[in-house]
Design a protein around this motif. Structure first.
Motif, PDB file in Angstrom:
ATOM      1  N   ALA A 272       0.819  -1.209   0.000  1.00 63.85           N
ATOM      2  CA  ALA A 272       0.000   0.000   0.000  1.00 63.85           C
ATOM      3  C   ALA A 272       0.856   1.263   0.000  1.00 63.85           C
ATOM      4  O   ALA A 272       0.486   2.280  -0.606  1.00 63.85           O
ATOM      5  N   SER A 273       2.009   1.209   0.645  1.00 64.13           N
ATOM      6  CA  SER A 273       2.873   2.386   0.718  1.00 64.13           C
ATOM      7  C   SER A 273       3.480   2.749  -0.633  1.00 64.13           C
ATOM      8  O   SER A 273       3.993   3.860  -0.815  1.00 64.13           O
ATOM      9  N   ASP A 274       3.416   1.825  -1.605  1.00 64.49           N
ATOM     10  CA  ASP A 274       3.972   2.079  -2.934  1.00 64.49           C
ATOM     11  C   ASP A 274       2.927   2.617  -3.908  1.00 64.49           C
ATOM     12  O   ASP A 274       3.269   2.965  -5.048  1.00 64.49           O
ATOM     13  N   LEU A 275       1.674   2.687  -3.483  1.00 66.92           N
ATOM     14  CA  LEU A 275       0.627   3.157  -4.382  1.00 66.92           C
ATOM     15  C   LEU A 275       0.827   4.612  -4.838  1.00 66.92           C
ATOM     16  O   LEU A 275       0.538   4.926  -5.999  1.00 66.92           O
ATOM     17  N   PRO A 276       1.311   5.537  -3.980  1.00 60.34           N
ATOM     18  CA  PRO A 276       1.558   6.893  -4.490  1.00 60.34           C
ATOM     19  C   PRO A 276       2.558   6.919  -5.650  1.00 60.34           C
ATOM     20  O   PRO A 276       2.383   7.685  -6.604  1.00 60.34           O
ATOM     21  N   GLU A 277       3.600   6.096  -5.578  1.00 59.05           N
ATOM     22  CA  GLU A 277       4.571   6.048  -6.673  1.00 59.05           C
ATOM     23  C   GLU A 277       3.926   5.441  -7.926  1.00 59.05           C
ATOM     24  O   GLU A 277       4.148   5.921  -9.043  1.00 59.05           O
ATOM     25  N   PHE A 278       3.122   4.394  -7.748  1.00 57.98           N
ATOM     26  CA  PHE A 278       2.374   3.827  -8.871  1.00 57.98           C
ATOM     27  C   PHE A 278       1.500   4.891  -9.526  1.00 57.98           C
ATOM     28  O   PHE A 278       1.480   5.026 -10.756  1.00 57.98           O
ATOM     29  N   HIS A 279       0.803   5.682  -8.712  1.00 55.44           N
ATOM     30  CA  HIS A 279      -0.117   6.676  -9.266  1.00 55.44           C
ATOM     31  C   HIS A 279       0.662   7.798  -9.960  1.00 55.44           C
ATOM     32  O   HIS A 279       0.214   8.321 -10.996  1.00 55.44           O
ATOM     33  N   ARG A 280       1.810   8.153  -9.439  1.00 57.74           N
ATOM     34  CA  ARG A 280       2.638   9.175 -10.103  1.00 57.74           C
ATOM     35  C   ARG A 280       3.058   8.693 -11.488  1.00 57.74           C
ATOM     36  O   ARG A 280       2.984   9.443 -12.474  1.00 57.74           O
TER      37      ARG A 280
END
Length: 386
Positions: A224-232
């Protein structure tokens, strides 16, 4: 999440009746249907904000559910009426010659629940093309529908005819009216080894996977903590490739939380890392019998190390190891014109050696009566303005 309970009552002799299912009952039935879409699992209701929902099942004399549906309800502004939507469902006996046996109680239930119209997504396939045939047919102005199919599913043809005979309308002739993709790309996995999958890739794909290995691209599992990077990375991909999904980071965070609360590992995030930097990130959804590649994102730089090919190859291996029958790469455009910007996505997926499947698409019908027919027309006018 709102729940609209099914009306109680007895069915006619030999018919089925609709009753509410709790989440455990619903999941248990879908576990026995390996072709059931992730959009029909009860957790999907938690992803869809702004919709009421319910899980219903068809019951006969035995009391054991014979089919199920996740029904989403969108209220028409200013009324107490709802548009009912069953995405990629219901999960029912589409092969039955008497679909009225289960369709009739469903329509009655939806009408009693305040629905003025319903949209469904029947599961049978309609036509199938193998990758080699479509690759050979690529050319200016060409579209998938121009190419003779490798196979035509007789069940899909029969279901289409039965729905039309009952007044259902297909949503758009080329899939433009569908909320879910009509053309999907699938890689069959049943009975295939990793070696078979490797042989199924075209030369360009094999070369790119090898290139990623030599460059040191590492595929890891994100959280879940990697979702911001995925969205970027997704925003970068949308800008580069000229499309817009319009989904916020909060949407993917909610999806990740809700789906994995239902079943740990149902939604997974895979990352391609090179020299300590995430260059690509893809989401996948796992259900009994099937794995879906949902959304892919990648950076604009260091594309020469082929992170997306490395990711997809690993996701194919993951799917095979999980015992999935099919790896579903989801939607592709209907164009075979190499000058069309969107054709690149289809070309990329064709390289896996799978097959393109045209589903029956989505179908709608108003639920009878002058008032519901008028509201149905007004609803479509409202959607067009939005």
């Amino acid at each position: 999440m709102l729940t609209l309970l099914a009306p109680d009552g007895r069915s006619r002799a030999g018919e089925l009746c609709i009753r509410a299912l709790d989440a455990a009952e619903h999941r248990a039935l879908l576990a026995s249907r390996p072709d059931a879409s992730f959009l029909q699992f009860p957790s999907w209701a938690g992803v869809k904000e702004g919709w009421a929902s319910e899980s219903v099942g068809w019951h006969g004399a035995s009391g054991v559910p014979e089919g199920a549906a996740l029904v989403l309800y969108r209220q028409f502004p200013g009324t107490r009426k709802y548009f009912a939507y069953i995405p990629e469902g219901p999960v029912a006996d589409w092969a039955s010659h008497d679909i009225d046996r289960w369709m009739r109680p469903l329509m009655a239930h939806l009408r009693a629940s305040g629905a003025f119209a319903v949209r469904i997504g029947p599961s049978p396939a309609y036509r199938v093309w193998d990758a080699a045939r479509l690759k050979a047919a690529t050319g200016p102005g060409r579209r998938i529908g121009d190419v003779l199919a490798t196979a035509v599913d007789p069940l899909g043809t029969a279901v289409s005819e039965r729905l039309r005979a009952r007044g259902w309308r297909r949503c758009g002739e080329d899939g433009d009216g569908d909320a879910q993709p009509r053309y999907v790309f699938q890689v069959p996995l049943t009975g295939r080894t990793p070696g078979d999958l490797w042989s199924g890739l075209n030369q360009e794909w094999r070369r790119n996977v090898r290139r990623a290995r030599r460059a040191g691209v590492e595929v890891v599992t994100g959280g879940a903590s990697d979702l911001p990077e995925f969205h970027r990375l997704l925003r970068i991909t949308e800008e580069r490739d000229g499309f817009r999904l319009g989904r916020s980071l909060a949407y993917y965070q909610r999806q990740f939380t809700v789906l994995n609360a239902e079943q740990p590992g149902r939604m997974r995030l895979r990352l391609a890392v090179h020299e300590g930097e995430v260059l690509a990130a893809h989401t996948m959804i796992v259900t009994p019998g099937r794995v879906w590649y949902q959304t892919g994102a990648s950076a604009d730089h260091r594309r020469e190390v082929r992170p997306s090919n490395a990711l997809q190859w690993q996701m194919l291996l993951d799917s095979q190891a999980l015992g999935a029958q099919v790896y579903d790469m989801r939607g592709v455009p209907s164009t075979l014109d190499p000058d069309d910007r969107s054709h690149g996505l289809l070309r990329w997926k064709l390289g896996t050696g799978g097959r393109l499947v045209e589903t029956l698409g989505e179908w709608e019908i108003p639920l009878g009566g002058a008032a519901n027919n008028a509201l149905y027309r007004a609803f479509h006018a409202y959607l067009a303005r939005r």
